[in-house]
Design an enzyme around this catalytic site. Structure first.
Site, short mmCIF file in Angstrom:
data_model
loop_
_atom_site.label_atom_id
_atom_site.label_comp_id
_atom_site.label_asym_id
_atom_site.label_seq_id
_atom_site.Cartn_x
_atom_site.Cartn_y
_atom_site.Cartn_z
N SER A 182 -5.05 31.44 -52.43
CA SER A 182 -4.78 32.53 -51.49
C SER A 182 -4.27 33.75 -52.26
O SER A 182 -4.02 33.68 -53.47
CB SER A 182 -3.74 32.11 -50.44
N TYR B 142 14.82 35.86 -57.09
CA TYR B 142 13.44 36.21 -57.41
C TYR B 142 13.40 37.21 -58.57
O TYR B 142 12.65 37.03 -59.53
CB TYR B 142 12.76 36.81 -56.18
N ILE C 229 -3.22 37.03 -54.23
CA ILE C 229 -3.65 37.70 -55.45
C ILE C 229 -4.51 36.79 -56.32
O ILE C 229 -5.50 37.23 -56.90
CB ILE C 229 -2.43 38.23 -56.23
N SER D 170 6.13 41.00 -61.16
CA SER D 170 6.34 41.80 -59.95
C SER D 170 7.00 43.11 -60.35
O SER D 170 7.60 43.22 -61.43
CB SER D 170 7.25 41.04 -58.98
#
Length: 339
Positions: free
Chosen positions: A62, A207, A64, A194
């Protein structure tokens, strides 16, 4: 005393620097990546240069990972699709075969149901791909999860679980690949980081910590092995339309954020993000930032003008950055429910 020529030279240099900065600033208003990736997307190598090569993708069921696989399949790139859900992997494989328009056949896409947390099986998974194709050219570590939580309310068990998934499993599989590439004489490893791995965004403490750690590992690897025909790429997307937000960790063990995206959110499509990831891989870019305006200019300011960024954050507050990231205010942090 400066001569007339020296004064003119400094004026020309000053004007050139000013013009460069002006063009740079204007471009950032219109583009959806950093300047380097934008340049390569227009003037660099197309993903078609990877035709016939084998790319091993984790988290390919799913988001990216899926759309990077699709973008590569369009150019005839052979794929190893891995994730936990075989049904979804088979679905992605069918799409990849369809969009390849005959460039790929059934054997050119290998599906491997794989749990990244099962690090003791990483060697077997990778060897399965090598045995199937005869070689692997690129490892793209994409599997991972995000987080939304107040920093001081995060249970240490969440920190440990996120680092196991976002850092330690990625590093272990990367080491398997690097040893293989060492023997082969060349190779390319990449990972999805990210924007939160470049600047510490509020309300995602664990994160951000995991992505900063990933940068530390991968930047060290690049500096250590980059001269030995090993390419190392970090891909840093911003907000994207995927199920990533819904599946995010919170501050409590076993809990999911459970609040998804909305059509009105200002986010990049997963399709566009996958296309840019494919371009970054084709051009072997060391690090790429991928997001819609105004996040990319914000990252530039945070990295190159940290004092300005800190002053701005004091004025606007962390809630403004959260709203820019998730297209909603921090009140949603109180709406998290246990699954």
């Amino acid at each position: 005393m400066l001569s007339k020529f020296d004064k003119m030279l400094f004026q020309v240099i000053g004007a050139g620097v000013f013009l460069y900065g002006l063009i740079h600033s204007i471009l950032l208003y219109f583009i959806d990546s950093d300047i380097e990736l934008w340049f390569y997307n227009i003037f660099g190598k197309s993903p078609s240069c990877l035709k016939g090569q084998v790319v091993f993708i984790t988290g390919a069921s799913s988001g990216i990972g899926e759309h990077t696989a699709i973008a590569l399949a369009k150019h005839g790139v052979k794929l190893v699709l891995t994730a936990r859900r075989k049904i979804e992997l088979d679905r992605v494989k069918r799409i990849c075969l369809e969009v390849s328009k005959g460039k790929l056949h059934d054997r050119d896409i290998l599906v491997i149901p794989m749990d990244m947390m099962d690090i003791n099986s990483h060697q077997d998974y990778f060897e399965q791909a090598v045995q199937h194709f005869g070689h692997v050219n690129i490892l793209f570590n994409n599997a991972g999860r995000s987080q939304r939580a107040m920093w001081e309310e995060i249970d240490m068990a969440v920190d440990k679980e996120m680092f196991e998934l976002n850092v330690f499993s990625v590093i272990n599989l990367t080491r398997v690949a690097v040893k293989y590439f060492n023997d082969r004489g060349k190779g390319h490893v990449a990972a999805t980081s990210s924007i939160a791995g470049v600047l510490g965004v509020p309300f995602s403490g664990t994160y951000c910590g995991s992505k900063f750690a990933l940068h530390g590992y991968y930047n060290t690897l690049r500096n250590e092995k980059g001269h030995k025909n090993l390419c190392v790429t970090l891909l840093c997307p911003g907000p994207t339309f995927t199920n990533f937000l819904t599946e995010s960790f919170t501050g409590k063990p076993g809990e999911k954020y459970g609040i998804g995206t909305r059509p009105t959110d200002k986010r990049m499509t997963a399709e566009r993000c996958g296309e840019l990831c494919a371009v970054a891989l084709a051009n072997k870019i060391p690090e790429s930032w991928i997001a819609l305006f105004p996040l990319i200019p914000l990252v530039y300011i945070a990295v190159y003008f940290p004092f300005v960024f800190r002053c701005g954050l004091k004025i606007l507050g962390p809630e403004a950055l959260f709203k820019l990231r998730d297209s909603r205010d921090t009140s949603v942090l109180n709406e998290v429910h246990t699954v």
